[in-house]
Design a protein around this motif. Structure first.
Motif, PDB file in Angstrom:
ATOM      1  N   GLN A 133       0.827  -1.208   0.000  1.00 29.95           N
ATOM      2  CA  GLN A 133       0.000   0.000   0.000  1.00 29.95           C
ATOM      3  C   GLN A 133       0.861   1.258   0.000  1.00 29.95           C
ATOM      4  O   GLN A 133       0.569   2.206  -0.731  1.00 29.95           O
ATOM      5  CB  GLN A 133      -0.955  -0.014   1.197  1.00 29.95           C
ATOM      6  N   ARG A 134       1.917   1.259   0.796  1.00 24.92           N
ATOM      7  CA  ARG A 134       2.807   2.439   0.833  1.00 24.92           C
ATOM      8  C   ARG A 134       3.465   2.685  -0.518  1.00 24.92           C
ATOM      9  O   ARG A 134       3.737   3.820  -0.887  1.00 24.92           O
ATOM     10  CB  ARG A 134       3.870   2.269   1.915  1.00 24.92           C
ATOM     11  N   SER A 135       3.701   1.621  -1.260  1.00 25.34           N
ATOM     12  CA  SER A 135       4.343   1.771  -2.570  1.00 25.34           C
ATOM     13  C   SER A 135       3.362   2.302  -3.615  1.00 25.34           C
ATOM     14  O   SER A 135       3.769   2.697  -4.704  1.00 25.34           O
ATOM     15  CB  SER A 135       4.906   0.434  -3.043  1.00 25.34           C
ATOM     16  N   GLY A 136       2.083   2.297  -3.285  1.00 19.33           N
ATOM     17  CA  GLY A 136       1.065   2.759  -4.222  1.00 19.33           C
ATOM     18  C   GLY A 136       0.578   1.686  -5.174  1.00 19.33           C
ATOM     19  O   GLY A 136      -0.249   1.956  -6.045  1.00 19.33           O
ATOM     20  N   ALA A 137       1.035   0.470  -5.016  1.00 20.45           N
ATOM     21  CA  ALA A 137       0.649  -0.611  -5.925  1.00 20.45           C
ATOM     22  C   ALA A 137      -0.684  -1.245  -5.544  1.00 20.45           C
ATOM     23  O   ALA A 137      -1.356  -1.827  -6.391  1.00 20.45           O
ATOM     24  CB  ALA A 137       1.728  -1.693  -5.940  1.00 20.45           C
ATOM     25  N   VAL A 138      -1.052  -1.120  -4.281  1.00 25.93           N
ATOM     26  CA  VAL A 138      -2.263  -1.765  -3.785  1.00 25.93           C
ATOM     27  C   VAL A 138      -3.145  -0.717  -3.124  1.00 25.93           C
ATOM     28  O   VAL A 138      -2.642   0.192  -2.440  1.00 25.93           O
ATOM     29  CB  VAL A 138      -1.901  -2.896  -2.783  1.00 25.93           C
ATOM     30  N   ARG A 139      -4.426  -0.860  -3.323  1.00 24.85           N
ATOM     31  CA  ARG A 139      -5.407   0.065  -2.760  1.00 24.85           C
ATOM     32  C   ARG A 139      -5.174   0.252  -1.265  1.00 24.85           C
ATOM     33  O   ARG A 139      -4.888  -0.695  -0.554  1.00 24.85           O
ATOM     34  CB  ARG A 139      -6.817  -0.473  -2.974  1.00 24.85           C
ATOM     35  N   ASP A 140      -5.353   1.476  -0.790  1.00 27.14           N
ATOM     36  CA  ASP A 140      -5.171   1.736   0.633  1.00 27.14           C
ATOM     37  C   ASP A 140      -6.493   1.774   1.398  1.00 27.14           C
ATOM     38  O   ASP A 140      -6.514   2.002   2.590  1.00 27.14           O
ATOM     39  CB  ASP A 140      -4.384   3.020   0.862  1.00 27.14           C
ATOM     40  N   ASP A 141      -7.595   1.528   0.697  1.00 28.79           N
ATOM     41  CA  ASP A 141      -8.900   1.541   1.361  1.00 28.79           C
ATOM     42  C   ASP A 141      -9.353   0.138   1.774  1.00 28.79           C
ATOM     43  O   ASP A 141     -10.481  -0.057   2.203  1.00 28.79           O
ATOM     44  CB  ASP A 141      -9.960   2.191   0.467  1.00 28.79           C
ATOM     45  N   ILE A 142      -8.469  -0.838   1.674  1.00 30.00           N
ATOM     46  CA  ILE A 142      -8.769  -2.211   2.083  1.00 30.00           C
ATOM     47  C   ILE A 142      -7.740  -2.597   3.137  1.00 30.00           C
ATOM     48  O   ILE A 142      -6.538  -2.479   2.902  1.00 30.00           O
ATOM     49  CB  ILE A 142      -8.666  -3.196   0.894  1.00 30.00           C
ATOM     50  N   ASP A 143      -8.220  -3.032   4.305  1.00 30.73           N
ATOM     51  CA  ASP A 143      -7.249  -3.393   5.332  1.00 30.73           C
ATOM     52  C   ASP A 143      -6.770  -4.832   5.158  1.00 30.73           C
ATOM     53  O   ASP A 143      -7.367  -5.628   4.441  1.00 30.73           O
ATOM     54  CB  ASP A 143      -7.789  -3.142   6.737  1.00 30.73           C
TER      55      ASP A 143
END
Length: 190
Positions: A133-143
């Motif tokens: 998520q921090r890398s921006g590759a994966v959505r950050d709205d899913i825990d």
């Protein structure tokens, strides 16, 4: 623990692992004791509940999944590490029929004996997800917890499918596609 008790415990764990792989986690505990060449009383002295036996069998597997998560983070991009780890997790869940449901229940129940056995593996998975998520590759709205539950659902669906593992790859691909940042869809109403 006395040497004979250690041998009995090791034989019970080996028999349980084989029985779970063959017939699932709901297999007869009496059959496991018989396969280990010990009495049922010996099994229950070491493992008072089915959950305790399942937890003991899985401890090493959870440690291996946690170690693999750390290794993948070093050797791969954040997105590749997450995708590789999710595949390992789903394969792990499908090793023993019924395990996906047990792990999902343990993830929800903090008082479960299996919950504590999952802790290191879960913490490692959460870090793999956070890094992606921090890398921006994966959505950050899913825990991370939701992602683990979805992966458990893929494993469970694979268990229920007449095609077995054959359809798991496609289901996992759909899950992975849904994690990408560019795949955000409007939220469904609650």
């Amino acid at each position: 623990m006395r040497a004979d008790a250690q041998r009995n415990r090791a034989r019970l764990l080996a028999a349980a692992s084989a029985a779970f792989a063959r017939a699932g986690v709901e297999t007869s505990l009496d059959d496991i004791a018989r396969d280990a060449d010990v009495g049922s009383g010996t099994l229950y002295r070491h493992f008072p509940t089915r959950e305790a036996l399942v937890e003991a069998v899985l401890d090493d597997r959870y440690e291996a999944l946690a170690a693999e998560a750390a290794k993948l983070q070093v050797e791969h991009s954040p997105q590749e590490a997450l995708l590789a780890w999710l595949k390992l997790f789903v394969n792990h869940l499908m090793t023993y029929r019924g395990l996906a449901a047990s792990v999902t229940a343990a993830l929800h129940n903090e008082t479960s004996q299996s919950h504590s056995a999952c802790h290191a593996m879960r913490a490692a998975a959460y870090e793999v997800v956070a890094m992606a998520q921090r890398s921006g590759a994966v959505r950050d709205d899913i825990d991370a917890s939701t992602i683990l539950h979805l992966a458990a659902g893929v494993a469970w669906a694979g268990e229920q499918s007449p095609a077995g593992r054959a359809g798991v790859g496609q289901m996992l691909a759909v899950l992975i596609d849904g994690l990408h940042c560019n795949s955000r869809l409007p939220r469904a109403p609650d």
